[in-house]
Design a protein around this motif. Structure first.
Motif, PDB file in Angstrom:
ATOM      1  N   ILE A  91      -5.825   4.185   0.711  1.00 56.98           N
ATOM      2  CA  ILE A  91      -5.059   4.995  -0.242  1.00 56.98           C
ATOM      3  C   ILE A  91      -5.757   6.320  -0.540  1.00 56.98           C
ATOM      4  O   ILE A  91      -5.178   7.392  -0.383  1.00 56.98           O
ATOM      5  CB  ILE A  91      -4.833   4.207  -1.547  1.00 56.98           C
ATOM      6  CG1 ILE A  91      -4.006   2.954  -1.254  1.00 56.98           C
ATOM      7  CG2 ILE A  91      -4.131   5.082  -2.601  1.00 56.98           C
ATOM      8  CD1 ILE A  91      -3.922   1.983  -2.397  1.00 56.98           C
ATOM      9  N   LYS A 113       2.077   2.255  -3.415  1.00 57.04           N
ATOM     10  CA  LYS A 113       1.039   2.864  -4.250  1.00 57.04           C
ATOM     11  C   LYS A 113       0.851   4.333  -3.875  1.00 57.04           C
ATOM     12  O   LYS A 113       0.788   5.210  -4.748  1.00 57.04           O
ATOM     13  CB  LYS A 113      -0.281   2.109  -4.081  1.00 57.04           C
ATOM     14  CG  LYS A 113      -0.218   0.639  -4.464  1.00 57.04           C
ATOM     15  CD  LYS A 113      -1.507  -0.053  -4.055  1.00 57.04           C
ATOM     16  CE  LYS A 113      -1.393  -1.566  -4.191  1.00 57.04           C
ATOM     17  NZ  LYS A 113      -2.582  -2.259  -3.668  1.00 57.04           N
ATOM     18  N   ILE A 114       0.780   4.592  -2.577  1.00 56.55           N
ATOM     19  CA  ILE A 114       0.574   5.964  -2.120  1.00 56.55           C
ATOM     20  C   ILE A 114       1.755   6.842  -2.523  1.00 56.55           C
ATOM     21  O   ILE A 114       1.584   7.954  -3.030  1.00 56.55           O
ATOM     22  CB  ILE A 114       0.365   5.999  -0.589  1.00 56.55           C
ATOM     23  CG1 ILE A 114      -0.945   5.293  -0.227  1.00 56.55           C
ATOM     24  CG2 ILE A 114       0.355   7.444  -0.078  1.00 56.55           C
ATOM     25  CD1 ILE A 114      -1.136   5.072   1.260  1.00 56.55           C
ATOM     26  N   GLU A 170     -10.645   3.663  -2.477  1.00 51.86           N
ATOM     27  CA  GLU A 170      -9.487   2.781  -2.640  1.00 51.86           C
ATOM     28  C   GLU A 170      -8.935   2.595  -1.225  1.00 51.86           C
ATOM     29  O   GLU A 170      -8.239   3.486  -0.708  1.00 51.86           O
ATOM     30  CB  GLU A 170      -8.435   3.430  -3.552  1.00 51.86           C
ATOM     31  CG  GLU A 170      -8.892   3.630  -4.986  1.00 51.86           C
ATOM     32  CD  GLU A 170      -8.727   2.381  -5.829  1.00 51.86           C
ATOM     33  OE1 GLU A 170      -7.934   1.494  -5.431  1.00 51.86           O
ATOM     34  OE2 GLU A 170      -9.383   2.290  -6.883  1.00 51.86           O
ATOM     35  N   THR A 223      -4.972  10.453  -3.771  1.00 53.40           N
ATOM     36  CA  THR A 223      -4.681  10.008  -2.412  1.00 53.40           C
ATOM     37  C   THR A 223      -5.323  10.925  -1.375  1.00 53.40           C
ATOM     38  O   THR A 223      -5.654  12.088  -1.646  1.00 53.40           O
ATOM     39  CB  THR A 223      -3.168   9.953  -2.143  1.00 53.40           C
ATOM     40  OG1 THR A 223      -2.634  11.278  -2.193  1.00 53.40           O
ATOM     41  CG2 THR A 223      -2.453   9.075  -3.167  1.00 53.40           C
ATOM     42  N   GLU A 265       0.815  -1.204   0.000  1.00 51.96           N
ATOM     43  CA  GLU A 265       0.000   0.000   0.000  1.00 51.96           C
ATOM     44  C   GLU A 265       0.856   1.265   0.000  1.00 51.96           C
ATOM     45  O   GLU A 265       0.568   2.229  -0.696  1.00 51.96           O
ATOM     46  CB  GLU A 265      -0.896  -0.034   1.237  1.00 51.96           C
ATOM     47  CG  GLU A 265      -2.015   0.963   1.251  1.00 51.96           C
ATOM     48  CD  GLU A 265      -2.918   0.716   2.453  1.00 51.96           C
ATOM     49  OE1 GLU A 265      -2.763   1.445   3.442  1.00 51.96           O
ATOM     50  OE2 GLU A 265      -3.746  -0.210   2.398  1.00 51.96           O
ATOM     51  N   GLU A 266       1.960   1.231   0.783  1.00 50.50           N
ATOM     52  CA  GLU A 266       2.802   2.431   0.874  1.00 50.50           C
ATOM     53  C   GLU A 266       3.461   2.758  -0.464  1.00 50.50           C
ATOM     54  O   GLU A 266       3.688   3.930  -0.784  1.00 50.50           O
ATOM     55  CB  GLU A 266       3.860   2.270   1.974  1.00 50.50           C
ATOM     56  CG  GLU A 266       4.780   1.072   1.828  1.00 50.50           C
ATOM     57  CD  GLU A 266       4.276  -0.183   2.515  1.00 50.50           C
ATOM     58  OE1 GLU A 266       5.120  -0.952   3.007  1.00 50.50           O
ATOM     59  OE2 GLU A 266       3.055  -0.402   2.547  1.00 50.50           O
TER      60      GLU A 266
END
Length: 231
Positions: A223, A91-92, A220, A175, A88-89
């Protein structure tokens, strides 16, 4: 821009991934160039600018994030990053760093092609387009008027700003940090995300037939939010 024939640069160090992407995307009438490293990708992007870049974050020389940052210093080309699944990190960080979208590995070609189409359509639209149309929802940017099925929707200034930002990036993930900073100001942090949830809830009640199954603003998890593109 005509989506068919668009030039796509694939930056990935795995030969089998490049081959899969090349064969699959050529079948959709895209013209494909390849780079096996970050430096090669940057060189190709500058000497023969593509219409879109598919960028793997795990490269052997430069990190994908560094390639992304260097590209964004001079280019607005749409960039879709390939990330390791469930990071996840990553993607962010990629979205905050200027990526237009992300696809997780392993990925389905159908999903990637759909993301590419949205990114190409988004960049093809005039940024000065005064009216955004999504099915029965119309957003008049010049007059700050929102109509749903021909009826005026009353929004607070904050609700409107939030909707405008999401709808202007339809099809793309925005985001939580981007939304907070652009709507509420640079001093906000992700710890203020409860504001965001409250206002997203207000918008869904005003725009969605069933706010528990939204068709305009989807979450999402962990995110941010994506405004679904209907064109």
């Amino acid at each position: 821009m005509n989506e068919h024939g668009a030039r796509i640069l694939i930056v990935d160090d795995e030969p089998q991934i490049r081959k899969l992407l090349k064969v699959s995307l050529q079948a959709h009438q895209y013209a494909i160039t390849e780079a096996a490293s970050g430096e090669e990708g940057l060189l190709q992007a500058s000497t023969a600018p593509p219409d879109l870049i598919v960028l793997d974050l795990g490269l052997p020389d430069l990190s994908g994030m560094e390639v992304l940052a260097r590209l964004r210093e001079w280019s607005g080309v749409p960039i879709i990053v390939l990330t390791a699944k469930d990071r996840e990190e990553d993607k962010i960080a990629a979205l905050d760093g200027g990526a237009d979208d992300y696809v997780t590995k392993p990925f389905g070609m159908g999903e990637l092609v759909a993301r590419i189409r949205v990114a190409l359509r988004h960049v093809a639209k005039s940024p000065n387009e005064p009216i955004l149309q999504f099915d029965e929802l119309t957003i008049d940017l010049a007059q700050r008027i929102v109509e749903l099925r021909g009826e005026r929707v009353k929004l607070t200034p904050t609700e409107y700003d939030l909707l405008k930002l999401l709808a202007s990036h339809a099809g793309k993930v925005v985001t939580q940090r981007q939304l907070l900073q652009q709507v509420w100001g640079a001093q906000t942090t992700e710890s203020d995300s409860h504001y965001l949830r409250v206002y997203i809830g207000h918008l869904r009640k005003k725009l969605e037939e069933d706010s528990t199954q939204p068709k305009f603003i989807v979450t999402e998890p962990g995110i941010g939010y994506r405004f679904l593109s209907r064109d």
